[in-house]
Design an enzyme around this catalytic site. Structure first.
Site, short mmCIF file in Angstrom:
data_model
loop_
_atom_site.label_atom_id
_atom_site.label_comp_id
_atom_site.label_asym_id
_atom_site.label_seq_id
_atom_site.Cartn_x
_atom_site.Cartn_y
_atom_site.Cartn_z
N ARG A 34 -6.10 -1.60 6.72
CA ARG A 34 -5.53 -0.32 5.92
C ARG A 34 -6.40 0.22 4.71
NH1 ARG A 34 -4.15 1.10 10.43
NH2 ARG A 34 -1.75 0.88 10.88
N ASP A 68 2.67 0.57 5.89
CA ASP A 68 1.18 1.22 5.96
C ASP A 68 1.32 2.27 4.69
OD1 ASP A 68 -0.01 -0.60 7.73
OD2 ASP A 68 0.90 0.49 9.37
N1 ARG Z 1 4.33 -5.45 10.31
C1 ARG Z 1 2.53 -5.51 10.43
C2 ARG Z 1 2.18 -5.00 9.20
O1 ARG Z 1 2.67 -4.28 8.40
C3 ARG Z 1 2.32 -4.61 11.63
C4 ARG Z 1 2.67 -3.28 11.50
C5 ARG Z 1 1.71 -2.44 12.41
N2 ARG Z 1 2.27 -1.41 12.79
C6 ARG Z 1 2.66 -1.00 14.24
N3 ARG Z 1 2.90 0.34 14.40
N4 ARG Z 1 2.67 -1.80 15.04
O2 ARG Z 1 1.17 -5.75 8.76
#
Ligand code: ARG
Length: 394
Positions: free
Chosen positions: A95, A124
């Site tokens: 990210r 995110d």
């Molecule tokens: N929970 C994980 C993180 O925050 C992965 C999230 C990924 N997003 C998804 N849409 N699968 O690092």
């Protein structure tokens, strides 16, 4: 009077696609610039984002940062044994880099606002916003600001001539980079529901994996992997190769309840075959090379590193300090580790390093190198206070 240009972090999925007309009609921007950042998603996804961006936005960029992602984010995480609540970190590592690339385009395009398609419930949004706010940009996040339903989105897309893959839109939310693949949402939101086999793309089911174990030699230099089976590879090629090898042996699946930054618990499923094998090998090599004191202290450092990394707080000054400590320990971390991959499991079968603190001469019962009679005196003092305490109430 319009609001000028906005730069949108773009995946080509339904959410970020409808952001394009929304940013104009609802938010009043004159120009929407889409940016897809390639951190090792499937080529078809990058291709789709590129086509779609070119078709529906005023201007589109696709930026390949795969090698930088490996060298600047995955390598440090290997050195830090980067795992959060027991699984190798993936999404969180990518990210900050994606956000930085978007900031760069925002600057070169003379835009003052950025937009992303993150919801208001996940991690995110926080990781992106942190970077965007540091850069002093206005942030627009339609998905968390507008409370849209899936049906409304599909209808809105149709009205605006945005192609929607009719029929089976993917029922899951999937995030992918070359280190990790995460699957969440849909039926998986019921944590009691067993994951269907078809959600997996990188790993075979351990029950379907070959009956013969596969052994791989991973060579490390200064804490990072540089070769597989004695063949030197770039970081990216090595990870891609190992994803295939470990994946075909069913290695690297996780199904877990994870604590998000906001405190919400989420059911997450991950695939990370190369990461599982590399981290197992790296940890083992550390046990050969680092001192007991270093190992114990580094465990705390690694945990703190993962916590900050998970939150995406890469500009936190402590993060740089932790990296400096970790780098110091990794200077000696060169050597090889043989890992055995077998039906979903990985174990280390052998390791060697010129910097190892192991001495067979020292540990061997027959060797004269250390005189074991000297331990008699050591043992007389050993546990002195605890022995006194134990005998006090006799
Ligand atoms: N929970 C994980 C993180 O925050 C992965 C999230 C990924 N997003 C998804 N849409 N699968 O690092």
């Amino acid at each position: 009077m319009g609001k000028g240009k906005v730069v949108l972090a773009f995946s080509g999925g339904l959410d970020t696609s409808i952001c394009v007309p929304l940013l104009k009609e609802h938010y009043g921007f004159d120009e929407v610039i889409t940016v897809a950042v390639d951190v090792g998603q499937p080529e078809a996804d990058i291709e789709r984002a590129t086509q779609k961006g070119r078709q529906i936005a005023d201007k589109h960029y696709t930026i390949d940062v795969k090698d930088r992602f490996v060298e600047e984010y995955i390598f440090p995480s290997i050195k830090a044994n980067g795992s959060y609540e027991g699984y190798p970190m993936g999404t969180s590592l990518a990210r900050p880099l994606i956000a930085e690339e978007i900031v760069n385009i925002t600057r070169s395009e003379g835009a003052e606002a950025v937009a992303h398609g993150c919801t208001g419930k996940g991690n995110d949004q926080l990781r992106f916003d942190f970077i965007f706010r540091s850069a002093g940009l206005e942030i627009i996040a339609p998905m968390r600001e507008m409370n849209l339903t899936r049906d409304w989105e599909i209808e809105y897309a149709r009205e605006h001539g945005i192609p929607v893959s009719v029929g089976r839109e993917n029922p899951y939310s999937i995030d992918e980079n070359c280190w990790s693949r995460s699957i969440e949402g849909g039926i998986l939101e019921n944590p009691a529901h067993h994951p269907p086999e078809d959600i997996y793309a990188w790993t075979v089911s351990p029950t379907q994996a070959p009956d013969t174990p596969e052994t791989v030699r991973i060579s490390f230099e200064k804490g990072v992997p540089v070769a597989i089976n004695e063949e030197d590879l770039t970081g990216l090629a090595l990870i891609q190769r190992l994803n295939l090898i470990a994946g075909r042996n069913g290695v690297g699946r996780n199904d877990m309840i994870e604590d998000r930054i906001l405190g919400i618990k989420a059911r997450e499923i991950y695939e990370h075959p190369a990461a599982t094998a590399i981290l197992a090998a790296h940890r083992d090599l550390e046990h050969l090379v680092l001192s007991r004191q270093e190992l114990a202290f580094k465990q705390c450092v690694d945990e703190k590193w993962a916590e900050l990394g998970y939150m995406g707080l890469v500009h936190e000054p402590l993060f740089a300090a932790l990296n400096a400590f970790i780098d110091t320990t990794q200077q000696r971390l060169s050597g090889t580790v043989d890992v055995v991959l077998y039906k979903g499991s990985v174990h280390v079968a052998g390791r060697s390093s010129v910097s190892g603190l192991y001495s067979d001469e020292m540990v061997s019962f027959d060797s004269p190198m250390l005189d074991q009679t000297h331990s008699v005196g050591f043992s007389a003092f050993f546990g002195l206070q605890a022995r006194m305490h134990k005998n006090m109430d006799r």
